[in-house]
Design an enzyme around this catalytic site. Structure first.
Site, short mmCIF file in Angstrom:
data_model
loop_
_atom_site.label_atom_id
_atom_site.label_comp_id
_atom_site.label_asym_id
_atom_site.label_seq_id
_atom_site.Cartn_x
_atom_site.Cartn_y
_atom_site.Cartn_z
N GLU A 163 25.31 -15.35 28.92
CA GLU A 163 26.45 -15.63 29.79
C GLU A 163 27.61 -16.23 28.99
OE1 GLU A 163 22.68 -16.78 32.17
OE2 GLU A 163 23.30 -16.58 30.08
N SER A 174 -8.67 7.06 5.30
CA SER A 174 -7.84 7.01 6.51
C SER A 174 -6.36 7.27 6.22
CB SER A 174 -7.99 5.65 7.19
OG SER A 174 -7.56 4.61 6.34
N TRP A 193 -3.39 9.93 5.09
CA TRP A 193 -2.67 9.30 6.19
C TRP A 193 -3.00 10.07 7.46
CZ3 TRP A 193 -0.19 4.83 5.52
CH2 TRP A 193 0.24 4.48 4.25
N ARG A 226 6.12 -3.41 15.09
CA ARG A 226 5.93 -4.64 14.30
C ARG A 226 7.15 -5.56 14.42
NH1 ARG A 226 3.37 -3.27 8.32
NH2 ARG A 226 1.34 -2.48 9.03
N LEU A 228 1.87 -5.88 5.73
CA LEU A 228 2.08 -6.32 7.12
C LEU A 228 3.52 -6.76 7.39
CD1 LEU A 228 -1.24 -8.28 7.79
CD2 LEU A 228 -0.73 -5.87 8.21
N GLY A 280 -8.90 -2.75 12.50
CA GLY A 280 -9.69 -1.53 12.57
C GLY A 280 -10.55 -1.46 13.81
#
Length: 371
Positions: A55, A175, A177, A191, A211, A302
């Site tokens: 505001e 895993s 990609w 993220r 991460l 996982g």
């Protein structure tokens, strides 16, 4: 003013609020628009905790543009605050001082210090107040804030990327990609909107993940939270090296030497009770993270962590990405053993939405029955 015009202006205010996604915690996302004689004269949004509220930003924007605020209509996506915060004064006082004639609000603030009180004060000062305009969209935008302010615990999203047959790794454990670059960019956007990102120690030891958010532009990195019952997190790991204050959650008995070494490198070590399986009690961990003002947590662990999180009941929302690949028997399932013996005991997901992302698709939904 006709309802459709109110919705149009509120929709614009909601878009303004979304500009600060991931930046306002522990505050909500809020956008504001000032309209006078059918024209927008000012706009603003809350950019970051401690900075002026939406505001006030709208008032200042109007004045910089040489506009007179008196007699205008204020559209704001969340009920204006009526209490003095740690760093900002109550917005209702400014609205009254600026002599706004009409205030249109999307949703009431669930914070007991505000809820309904802001609206009441505005009405007592002679203003016309309309509430509930695009309320559902406003509440969805602030679902993490609402969960946090009403329960003291963060809103938890479980994110997984899998093949069409629900595998997150081949039989060998490979895993990379599963998902495409497009899918990974979207995952990094998730993220950037979270306060914390949680993984298990096996992910840290196997992948040494950073991460962080790897996108062009100004984005905030979430704080890593590692489930590590034996404090095996390597002091040379990327998450220790890159982040200022990563969180390592562990259980008693604690290896004091390891704890002190991690703390000396900037890590925050939290000692949490064990669950009945000897693992970290995730419900207690969420309470602790809430006390530390984390209002949202993204789980990227996982299969084991995913299963534990769902079984513990901490997950509010799932975001699953599916790649056009099939692994077959022997591959690692995306969800660990939930020990579900009957379909009637399975975890229900409601309000499902499906979105195509390149050659893949994303499934989102909310866990459990609607409150």
């Amino acid at each position: 003013m006709p309802i459709d015009k109110d919705k149009k202006h509120m929709s614009a205010a909601l878009k303004l609020a979304l500009k600060a996604q991931g930046m306002t915690s522990p505050n909500p996302l809020v956008g504001a628009l000032l309209v006078k004689n059918g024209s927008v004269i000012g706009k603003g949004y809350h950019k970051k905790a401690g900075l002026p509220h939406a505001e006030i930003e709208a008032f200042e924007n109007a004045k910089r543009n040489g506009k007179t605020v008196t007699g205008s209509t204020l559209y704001v996506t969340l009920e204006p605050c009526c209490h003095t915060g740690k760093r900002t004064p109550p917005c209702v006082n400014s609205i009254i001082q600026e002599k706004v004639s009409r205030v249109v609000i999307a949703s009431l603030d669930p914070n007991p210090k505000v809820s309904g009180k802001g609206v009441s004060k505005l009405r007592k000062n002679g203003m016309e107040v309309v509430t509930g305009v695009l309320d559902e969209k406003s509440r969805e935008m602030n679902e993490a804030y609402i969960k946090y302010i009403t329960t003291g615990r963060p809103f938890v999203v479980l994110k997984l990327a899998a093949t069409l047959d629900g595998k997150i790794a081949a039989a060998s454990g490979d895993s990379k990609w599963i998902g495409s670059e497009t899918q990974r960019k979207h995952a990094h956007l998730l993220r950037s909107r979270a306060d914390a990102i949680m993984v298990g120690i096996d992910t840290v030891l196997t992948d040494n993940p950073s991460l962080n958010v790897r996108l062009m532009g100004a984005y905030k990195d979430p704080v890593p939270v590692v489930l590590d019952t034996k404090l095996r997190t390597p002091t040379s790991s990327n998450l220790i090296r890159i982040h200022q204050e990563p969180v390592i959650a562990t259980v008693r008995p604690v290896d004091k030497a390891k704890r002190e070494k991690l703390k000396s490198l900037g890590a925050r070590v939290l000692t949490v009770k064990k669950d009945k399986n000897g693992r970290i009690n995730l419900r207690e961990l969420m309470r602790t993270l809430g006390e530390l003002q984390f209002i949202s947590v993204l789980i990227e662990g996982g299969s084991t962590v995913a299963g534990q999180a769902l079984k513990s009941g901490i997950v509010d929302k799932i975001t699953f990405f599916y790649a056009p690949k099939i692994v077959g028997a022997g591959g690692l399932s995306m969800i660990g053993d939930l020990k579900t013996e009957r379909i009637g005991d399975s975890i229900e997901v409601r309000d499902i939405s499906v979105k195509k992302i390149g050659s893949e698709f994303m499934v989102e939904g909310y866990v459990g029955k609607k409150q």
